[in-house]
Design a protein around this motif. Sequence first.
Motif, mmCIF file in Angstrom:
data_model
loop_
_atom_site.group_PDB
_atom_site.id
_atom_site.type_symbol
_atom_site.label_atom_id
_atom_site.label_comp_id
_atom_site.label_asym_id
_atom_site.label_seq_id
_atom_site.Cartn_x
_atom_site.Cartn_y
_atom_site.Cartn_z
ATOM 1 N N THR A 78 0.811 -1.310 0.286
ATOM 2 C CA THR A 78 -0.021 -0.001 -0.024
ATOM 3 C C THR A 78 0.878 1.163 -0.202
ATOM 4 O OG1 THR A 78 -1.822 -1.025 1.222
ATOM 5 C CG2 THR A 78 -1.769 1.340 1.102
ATOM 6 N N GLY A 92 4.108 5.765 1.860
ATOM 7 C CA GLY A 92 3.259 5.871 2.859
ATOM 8 C C GLY A 92 3.523 5.857 4.460
ATOM 9 N N TYR A 107 1.409 11.026 5.769
ATOM 10 C CA TYR A 107 0.456 9.908 5.368
ATOM 11 C C TYR A 107 0.200 8.950 6.550
ATOM 12 C CZ TYR A 107 1.562 12.025 0.685
ATOM 13 O OH TYR A 107 1.900 13.072 -0.150
ATOM 14 N N LEU A 149 -3.098 6.615 7.270
ATOM 15 C CA LEU A 149 -3.176 5.408 6.411
ATOM 16 C C LEU A 149 -3.182 4.312 7.142
ATOM 17 C CD1 LEU A 149 -0.776 6.040 3.593
ATOM 18 C CD2 LEU A 149 -3.272 6.111 3.276
ATOM 19 N N PHE A 197 -6.031 1.356 6.565
ATOM 20 C CA PHE A 197 -5.627 0.163 6.664
ATOM 21 C C PHE A 197 -6.161 -1.048 7.623
ATOM 22 C CE2 PHE A 197 -2.580 -3.384 7.073
ATOM 23 C CZ PHE A 197 -2.402 -3.759 5.683
ATOM 24 N N PHE A 234 -6.828 4.873 -0.268
ATOM 25 C CA PHE A 234 -5.725 5.265 -0.078
ATOM 26 C C PHE A 234 -5.110 6.360 -0.982
ATOM 27 C CE2 PHE A 234 -5.820 0.653 1.514
ATOM 28 C CZ PHE A 234 -5.685 1.046 2.628
ATOM 29 N N TYR A 294 -6.978 9.624 -0.022
ATOM 30 C CA TYR A 294 -6.455 9.905 1.257
ATOM 31 C C TYR A 294 -5.244 11.096 1.298
ATOM 32 C CZ TYR A 294 -4.976 10.611 5.945
ATOM 33 O OH TYR A 294 -4.396 11.267 7.411
#
Length: 254
Positions: free
Chosen positions: A88, A114, A119, A123, A127, A169, A172
């Motif tokens: 991700t 990420g 982030y 995240l 997740f 994702f 965001y």
Amino acid sequence: MQIDRASLKYTVKERMRGHYGTLFGITLLPLIILAVILMIVQFVVAYEITGSRILSFNFVSVSGPSGQTNLFLSGRWWSVVLSDLVATSASLGLLSWWRHPDSKQSIASRAVAGFSPQYFPGLILIFLITEVLLNIPMNLGDTGLWWSLAKLVWFVVYIVIQLGIAPVFFVYMDLCDAGQGGIASIGRAFQLSWQLMAGFKGAYFVLWLSLLGWLLLCALVFPLLWVVPYMQTIFVAYYEALRQVKPDLIPTVA
């Protein structure tokens, strides 16, 4: 307006031409490094448990001297979760590359995009919701008939939900880059993702199905080295295509 799969795939292949080393470094190399680290950690733990009397060792489980499987090493859930998290993170860096291929940003910084402070807090919560919380009903242990039917129903609902929030994702990330990020914007990221995918969930599902042949080829090691960057780039390109279809939905990012 629909997104033509054939044109999308052609565009992705053309964009990948001459950039495979960069894409490999962003998408696949972090997973290879993680796999090596996990194997070393498991071996160290196995040795601590069994010493020179290691009874069995493979990537997913180790049996100790008592014959019982160690909880830390049993099952692949924790390695799968870590792999998904790393993938991700890499996908965000891949989106950055897609938009700015000539940027001097390093491959390493894109691969771990990420995990940047900008982030990561949001995240990780997204997740946990998408990759952990939504999977809990499918992993409960009851195997009765009614529970099995309930799991089947939930599986269908789960697929629809995952299709609807597939770009969450990326959304965001764009919210953060537009100065609208933070923990409080997680709900908005889900909302915008659902709105972005409205009318496209079926097409996105068909896109996934069209890639099954490549996944089957991954039974061989060599195709895997090309397929992983290719598939992740396709999903990045699809998100960008969705943004063009609905340009006023997601904040514009320079």
